[in-house]
Design a protein around this motif. Structure first.
Motif, mmCIF file in Angstrom:
data_model
loop_
_atom_site.group_PDB
_atom_site.id
_atom_site.type_symbol
_atom_site.label_atom_id
_atom_site.label_comp_id
_atom_site.label_asym_id
_atom_site.label_seq_id
_atom_site.Cartn_x
_atom_site.Cartn_y
_atom_site.Cartn_z
ATOM 1 N N ASP A 1 21.124 52.782 73.801
ATOM 2 C CA ASP A 1 20.040 53.101 74.734
ATOM 3 C C ASP A 1 18.662 52.941 74.102
ATOM 4 O O ASP A 1 17.650 53.333 74.696
ATOM 5 C CB ASP A 1 20.202 54.515 75.299
ATOM 6 C CG ASP A 1 20.057 55.601 74.245
ATOM 7 O OD1 ASP A 1 19.996 55.271 73.042
ATOM 8 O OD2 ASP A 1 20.006 56.784 74.619
ATOM 9 N N GLY A 2 18.603 52.367 72.885
ATOM 10 C CA GLY A 2 17.329 52.061 72.252
ATOM 11 C C GLY A 2 16.809 53.094 71.277
ATOM 12 O O GLY A 2 15.813 52.858 70.603
ATOM 13 N N TRP A 3 17.466 54.251 71.171
ATOM 14 C CA TRP A 3 17.030 55.275 70.213
ATOM 15 C C TRP A 3 17.264 54.778 68.792
ATOM 16 O O TRP A 3 18.231 54.053 68.528
ATOM 17 C CB TRP A 3 17.819 56.558 70.459
ATOM 18 C CG TRP A 3 17.369 57.722 69.643
ATOM 19 C CD1 TRP A 3 16.380 58.602 69.945
ATOM 20 C CD2 TRP A 3 17.911 58.155 68.376
ATOM 21 N NE1 TRP A 3 16.264 59.551 68.960
ATOM 22 C CE2 TRP A 3 17.187 59.298 67.980
ATOM 23 C CE3 TRP A 3 18.926 57.680 67.542
ATOM 24 C CZ2 TRP A 3 17.450 59.974 66.799
ATOM 25 C CZ3 TRP A 3 19.188 58.350 66.363
ATOM 26 C CH2 TRP A 3 18.457 59.481 66.005
ATOM 27 N N THR A 4 16.377 55.159 67.869
ATOM 28 C CA THR A 4 16.479 54.659 66.503
ATOM 29 C C THR A 4 16.389 55.776 65.473
ATOM 30 O O THR A 4 15.816 56.840 65.732
ATOM 31 C CB THR A 4 15.360 53.638 66.207
ATOM 32 O OG1 THR A 4 14.081 54.258 66.438
ATOM 33 C CG2 THR A 4 15.489 52.417 67.090
ATOM 34 N N ALA A 5 16.951 55.520 64.314
ATOM 35 C CA ALA A 5 16.872 56.451 63.181
ATOM 36 C C ALA A 5 16.741 55.645 61.900
ATOM 37 O O ALA A 5 17.252 54.522 61.802
ATOM 38 C CB ALA A 5 18.112 57.340 63.112
ATOM 39 N N GLY A 6 16.056 56.220 60.917
ATOM 40 C CA GLY A 6 15.903 55.570 59.624
ATOM 41 C C GLY A 6 16.526 56.418 58.527
ATOM 42 O O GLY A 6 16.070 57.528 58.269
ATOM 43 N N THR A 7 17.573 55.913 57.891
ATOM 44 C CA THR A 7 18.306 56.663 56.877
ATOM 45 C C THR A 7 18.053 56.059 55.500
ATOM 46 O O THR A 7 18.212 54.846 55.314
ATOM 47 C CB THR A 7 19.822 56.615 57.155
ATOM 48 O OG1 THR A 7 20.056 56.937 58.532
ATOM 49 C CG2 THR A 7 20.561 57.593 56.266
ATOM 50 N N PRO A 8 17.660 56.878 54.524
ATOM 51 C CA PRO A 8 17.398 56.341 53.186
ATOM 52 C C PRO A 8 18.618 55.604 52.621
ATOM 53 O O PRO A 8 19.724 56.142 52.597
ATOM 54 C CB PRO A 8 17.069 57.590 52.368
ATOM 55 C CG PRO A 8 16.571 58.585 53.366
ATOM 56 C CD PRO A 8 17.365 58.320 54.610
ATOM 57 N N ILE A 9 18.397 54.384 52.161
ATOM 58 C CA ILE A 9 19.484 53.567 51.627
ATOM 59 C C ILE A 9 20.095 54.207 50.385
ATOM 60 O O ILE A 9 21.321 54.187 50.194
ATOM 61 C CB ILE A 9 18.970 52.143 51.298
ATOM 62 C CG1 ILE A 9 18.890 51.311 52.574
ATOM 63 C CG2 ILE A 9 19.867 51.448 50.282
ATOM 64 C CD1 ILE A 9 20.228 50.894 53.147
ATOM 65 N N ASP A 10 19.259 54.800 49.528
ATOM 66 C CA ASP A 10 19.807 55.368 48.296
ATOM 67 C C ASP A 10 20.794 56.489 48.587
ATOM 68 O O ASP A 10 21.771 56.681 47.859
ATOM 69 C CB ASP A 10 18.686 55.848 47.367
ATOM 70 C CG ASP A 10 17.773 56.877 48.011
ATOM 71 O OD1 ASP A 10 17.850 57.066 49.239
ATOM 72 O OD2 ASP A 10 16.961 57.489 47.288
#
Length: 506
Positions: free
Chosen positions: A316-325
């Motif tokens: 539905d277009g919602w986004t999240a940013g998760t630290p790669i480390d």
């Protein structure tokens, strides 16, 4: 007034019907609601969650319906002499619905059909009914006393208005049925049993103190908290689902559900908590999640130097940013989850695939209905970061009192107090409790399952009669004790000691 209400109902219902046929997310009513959620300031959202809990979306829809009804009543009253005001009002609402659909992140080539049909039907219904009512009123004025009017009468106006309302109801119901054409329960049943190659160990004895007031260690799926921005739960066919992993990787991957199912599945017991959880709140639950280690998938894709986050997107277009480390830590146990407590994910919790990352609040890590994952830098802000929340959000060490409840009345003498504590991915070292601001006493902790789950506590207290106050605080294995000062959830989670007032009688 009734004519304007009927026209508004016809407009919304026709748009909902066309959306059900072509693109369920383009329903003007839902699009306006979703846009309202996106534009609402964080403090207002926190207030809504605090007041309505998981019924916040129902409260929003009911509130929108009331606003539209009141606006229709006002437009109807202002249109007694001329249809211009009502036509303009319906046109304005139609344009608002069209704009809301246009700005949705899941806007598609057929998305404009529903709001445009809604606008046309609303204006047409209002103009026709208003013209009929005006003709009936004029005919009554011209008729001689005792003479039947030559034109349409009020009965015909009422019947026509009723027909529009009934048609709107049928259209709205049809749209709802069509929008729900994909049966998630049937889809889940087709998947069948999920048998992990690496199951979780059986819960040890003493994992919870449910008999004295704590939750059960594992939260049943139907009781697991749900907080998200979706007014309509996405319905995705398993055979249509795929996940694209791209961006700063050596090899772009596209995974289907069968690809995930064919990999070795692991099962992990994980506690999740919402960043909106207030001190003493209940937006925390624990489940056995089944899925594929996200670290393995990222290593297969080959994360390039300089990458900082996995930017994940929901259907539905919602986004999240998760630290790669964090995702690449060998003991983090981040999952592309397809199962929950032994069965496929429920629709409300991300079916068919979601992310689960222990130790991070869900708004940066727990994307439901996952369809895209881009390895990139932090230069691209995700949904909640754009709205003032933190970029990185490790879960804070916290504890809660479950017994006694606020304003309970208990007998004087010996009282068993109990509650929970959590410090996911670190682990709880101790919980302390005090009565009426006295000395801290260390509570008995339940048997630890792992450092990525909550831990229960209990303590025996001697309680004299009168009004009493109990407080608790937790310390994690890093020696970090939750601070006394209360801090609101924005931007990275609440802190503070939980306290409960109760009365001892006897």
């Amino acid at each position: 007034m009734m004519i304007a209400l009927a026209a508004a109902a016809a407009a919304l219902a026709s748009g909902h019907l066309v959306a059900g046929l072509l693109d369920p997310s383009s329903s003007p009513f839902l699009a306006v609601g979703n846009t309202a959620i996106d534009l609402t300031p964080a403090p207002v959202k926190d207030f809504a969650i605090a007041v309505f809990g998981t019924a916040d979306k129902i409260a929003l829809l009911v509130g929108m319906a009331l606003v539209i009804a009141l606006a229709a009543v006002g437009a109807g009253l202002a249109s007694r002499r001329s249809a211009l005001v009502g036509t303009a009002a319906i046109g304005l609402f139609g344009l608002l619905g069209t704009a809301a659909v246009l700005v949705r992140p899941d806007f598609g080539p057929l998305s404009l059909a529903a709001p445009l049909v809604s606008l046309a039907v609303g204006v047409l219904a209002f103009r026709l009914l208003h013209s009929l009512a005006a003709s009936a009123a004029e005919a009554e004025v011209r008729a001689m006393p005792g003479e039947q009017s030559a034109g349409p009468d009020r009965r015909r106006v009422l019947l026509s208005t009723g027909a529009v309302v009934l048609g709107a109801g049928a259209a709205g119901l049809g749209g709802q049925v069509l929008a729900g054409g994909i049966d998630p329960e049937a889809q889940r049943a087709e998947i069948g049993d999920l048998v992990p190659e690496t199951p979780v160990p059986a819960l040890p004895a003493g994992a919870d103190f449910a008999k004295v007031g704590t939750p059960t260690f594992i939260t049943p799926n139907e009781d697991f908290y749900r907080i998200d921005t979706a007014l309509r739960v996405p319905r995705i066919r398993v055979e249509d689902w795929s996940l694209r992993i791209h961006g700063m990787v050596d090899r772009e991957l596209t995974l289907t559900f069968d690809d995930l199912r064919s990999r070795p599945l692991v099962e992990k017991t994980i506690t999740m908590v919402c960043v909106s959880n207030e001190i003493g709140g209940d937006l925390i639950s624990t489940a056995n999640f089944i899925g594929v280690p996200l670290r393995d998938v990222l290593e297969e894709a080959g994360v390039q130097s300089g990458a900082e986050q996995l930017f994940s997107t929901s259907s539905d277009g919602w986004t999240a940013g998760t630290p790669i480390d964090v995702l690449l830590e060998s003991d983090r146990n981040a999952l592309l989850a397809i199962g929950m407590n032994g069965e496929p994910l429920p629709a409300e919790h991300g079916f068919p695939v979601r992310m689960v990352v222990p130790g991070l609040y869900g708004f940066v890590s727990a994307t439901k209905w996952l369809v895209d994952a881009e390895v990139t830098t932090f230069d691209r802000p995700a949904y909640w970061e754009q709205r003032g929340w933190a970029r990185e959000a490790p879960i804070k060490t916290q504890s809660r009192i479950d017994r006694p409840r606020p304003f309970d009345e208990v007998p004087t003498g010996r009282l068993t107090a109990a509650g929970i504590a959590w410090a996911q991915h670190t682990g709880i070292d101790r919980v302390e409790v005090r009565l009426d601001g006295g000395a801290w006493q260390e509570a008995l902790l339940s048997t630890e399952v792992n450092d990525q789950t909550w831990r229960m506590w209990r303590i025996e207290l001697d309680v004299p009669s009168g009004s009493r106050r109990i407080e608790c605080r937790a310390t994690d294995r890093n020696g970090q004790t939750q601070p006394e000062e209360r801090v609101n959830p924005v931007p990275d989670g609440a802190t503070g000691w939980h306290s409960v007032l109760f009365t001892a009688n006897g």
